[in-house]
Design an enzyme around this catalytic site. Structure first.
Site, short mmCIF file in Angstrom:
data_model
loop_
_atom_site.label_atom_id
_atom_site.label_comp_id
_atom_site.label_asym_id
_atom_site.label_seq_id
_atom_site.Cartn_x
_atom_site.Cartn_y
_atom_site.Cartn_z
N HIS A 135 0.95 -1.23 0.01
CA HIS A 135 -0.10 0.06 0.07
C HIS A 135 0.87 1.29 0.06
O HIS A 135 0.98 1.95 0.83
CB HIS A 135 -0.97 -0.01 1.08
CG HIS A 135 -2.37 0.78 1.13
ND1 HIS A 135 -3.37 0.44 1.25
CD2 HIS A 135 -2.54 1.86 0.64
CE1 HIS A 135 -4.26 1.45 1.10
NE2 HIS A 135 -3.77 2.36 0.66
N GLU A 180 -4.25 -0.13 -5.55
CA GLU A 180 -4.53 1.01 -6.35
C GLU A 180 -3.10 1.31 -7.11
O GLU A 180 -2.26 2.61 -6.74
CB GLU A 180 -4.91 2.15 -5.63
CG GLU A 180 -6.23 1.99 -4.97
CD GLU A 180 -6.93 3.19 -4.36
OE1 GLU A 180 -6.16 4.37 -4.55
OE2 GLU A 180 -7.96 3.26 -4.01
N GLU A 385 -12.40 -0.92 -0.32
CA GLU A 385 -12.75 0.44 0.04
C GLU A 385 -13.86 1.01 -0.34
O GLU A 385 -14.06 1.14 -1.55
CB GLU A 385 -11.23 1.38 -0.40
CG GLU A 385 -9.97 0.98 0.71
CD GLU A 385 -8.74 1.81 0.17
OE1 GLU A 385 -9.02 3.07 -0.31
OE2 GLU A 385 -7.74 1.28 0.07
C1 FCB Z 1 -7.48 5.51 -1.46
C2 FCB Z 1 -6.23 4.72 -0.61
C3 FCB Z 1 -6.47 4.84 0.70
C4 FCB Z 1 -7.13 6.16 1.28
C5 FCB Z 1 -8.35 6.52 0.64
C6 FCB Z 1 -9.14 7.67 0.83
O1 FCB Z 1 -7.05 5.94 -2.83
O2 FCB Z 1 -6.19 3.39 -1.04
O3 FCB Z 1 -5.20 4.78 1.42
O4 FCB Z 1 -6.18 7.15 1.09
O5 FCB Z 1 -7.83 6.72 -0.86
#
Ligand code: FCB
Length: 486
Positions: A135, A180, A385
């Site tokens: 991450h 991501e 997420e």
């Molecule tokens: C995503 C990220 C996470 C956090 C959220 C708001 O892009 O993966 O770490 O910052 O946004």
């Protein structure tokens, strides 16, 4: 009230509920650099985010992850908060420089021990651990050796995956390689609003390719080291891109962004090849000769599910006078994170926004899930997420009332439920985030947590939304109407 009157009343609220499938996973998510702190303890060395956040002018207020939520010391309390929430799963990330400080060579036992203790505590409380290998915290030494634009970083990543799987594979069943990769490649090396802060479009494309390659090699490494019932995945922030109008020019703008935001990853990862239109759009920048024969096929490894992060849709048009190419809510830069799409303008979708300025639009979640199901019908999906930042505060009675977050979550979970009803195979939902934390370039100014963190003291206070989400996680049910309405 008589029985007769009661019968005449409309449906009671309990029956007007959306019930999620049995076995649906309810979780919360965090990431190492955003919560752990203890940046120099037990052998950990700087990652690119340590270097970047310590560079003046990069992160709002000069904030760093040096202390963050001090989760490295408060992990037991944080697992207890999750147990109180009643969630069944926890998605967290392993800090590469805590486990393998230079990005090469053997693992540091103390780093591994931290995660083993954390995982044991989770399992003890009946919470399934979901580990993300990366991450965004690349060991700085690997960046100094060229970082993600260099092919050898993919090899280092596969070695690190083996170390992690050897140490934790007996107790962690579900693994994610990258979180991501779009942000790592295009914000990290394109617009420079994320670490390592480089602004070179070709480096960004090279980084994207080596992240794809790293994923493929890491899945192979994980499968070689893990028991056969382990699950492997990747998490993408698949952009739901909408054209402003139905004109050919606006639709072409949306196609370009879809190519460099989404299909640059789903092409190799799920089809084993880069999309032809992406190669065309970027031909003036690079001939893509850094892609070797067999690379894209190697990136395509069997996945048990795709992790999807969704916050807000992306609205684009062909550029008019002044193109706001660097928008999309990830921070301002003079450099574009969109190679091959410089003539695309970004627009603010209508309606309410969160504290990030991101539009609240659950229909984007629904449309995105339907699209993914159409494109990849056999691939189960997990929302890894979803959530929102608002300007939360502890009120004089000691409570944090966050009706806007409850409304956001209700709207987006309704969208997920509708997608399931429409036949999309969504297996779980992870709320971002368990705790308020270090929100990258925004530092501590944006609060995404279900639990409020008072940074000077570290004190945790569950917000009203934590109570609401806890009820959802325990019952697998959401009300049909927005609980904050009226
Ligand atoms: C995503 C990220 C996470 C956090 C959220 C708001 O892009 O993966 O770490 O910052 O946004």
């Amino acid at each position: 009230m008589t029985t007769a009157t009661r019968q005449a009343e409309p449906e009671p609220a309990a029956s007007a509920a959306r019930v999620f499938p049995t076995g649906f996973t309810w979780g919360t998510a965090t990431a190492a650099y955003q919560i752990e702190g203890a940046a120099t303890l037990d052998g950990r060395t700087p990652s690119i985010w340590d270097t970047y956040s310590h560079t003046p002018g990069k992160v709002r207020n000069g904030d760093t992850g040096d202390v963050a939520c001090d989760h490295y010391h408060r992990w037991r309390e944080d697992v207890a908060l999750m147990a109180d929430l009643g969630v069944g799963a926890y998605r967290f990330s392993l800090s590469w420089p805590r486990i393998q400080p230079t990005g090469r060579g053997p693992a540091v036992q103390k780093g591994l021990d931290f995660y083993r203790r954390l995982v044991d505590e989770l399992l003890e409380k009946g919470i399934q651990p979901v580990a993300t290998l990366y991450h965004w915290d690349l060991p700085q030494e690997l960046e100094d050796a060229g970082g993600w634009p260099e092919r050898r970083t993919a090899d280092r990543f596969a070695e690190y995956a083996t170390l992690a799987a050897d140490a934790l594979g007996d107790r962690v069943q579900t693994w994610t390689t990258l979180n991501e990769p779009w942000c790592s490649a295009f914000l990290g090396y394109g617009s420079g609003v994320h670490a390592p802060g480089r602004t070179d479009q070709v480096a960004a494309l090279r980084a994207a390719h080596h992240l794809n390659l790293a994923h493929g090699k890491a899945v192979q490494a994980l499968r070689a080291a893990l028991p056969s019932d382990a699950r492997t995945s990747i998490t993408l922030n698949v952009h739901h891109v909408r054209p402003l109008t139905d004109s050919a020019a606006d639709r072409d703008a949306a196609r370009r962004i879809d190519a460099v935001a989404n299909r640059v990853f789903t092409g190799p990862l799920l089809h084993g090849e880069y999309p032809a239109d992406l190669l065309r759009d970027t031909a003036h920048l690079t001939d893509w000769s850094f892609v070797r024969d067999g690379d894209a096929a190697l990136a395509k490894q069997p996945l048990d599910f795709l992790g999807v992060n969704y916050y807000s849709p992306t609205l684009v048009s062909a550029a008019s006078e002044e193109a706001s190419h660097n928008s999309d809510g990830h921070g301002k830069s003079a450099y574009s994170p969109w190679p091959g799409a410089d003539q695309v303008a970004f627009h603010q979708p209508p309606g309410a926004t969160t504290a990030m300025g991101w539009a609240v639009d659950p229909s984007g979640m629904y449309d995105l899930l339907l699209r993914l199901h159409t494109d990849f019908p056999d691939l189960p999906l997990i929302i890894t997420e979803n959530g929102a930042a608002f300007d939360d505060y502890v009120d004089p009675s000691g409570e944090v009332r966050d009706p806007d977050r409850i409304s956001y979550l209700h709207g987006h979970l309704t969208a997920v439920h509708r997608a399931i009803e429409a036949g999309v195979d969504v297996r779980g939902y992870f709320l971002w985030s368990l705790l308020d934390n270090f929100e990258w370039g925004y530092g501590y100014s944006k609060r995404f947590g279900a639990v409020y963190v008072d940074y000077p003291t570290g004190k945790r206070t569950p917000k009203a939304s934590a109570g609401w989400y806890s009820e959802v996680a325990r019952t697998g049910t959401i009300p049909v109407t927005d609980p904050t309405a009226g």
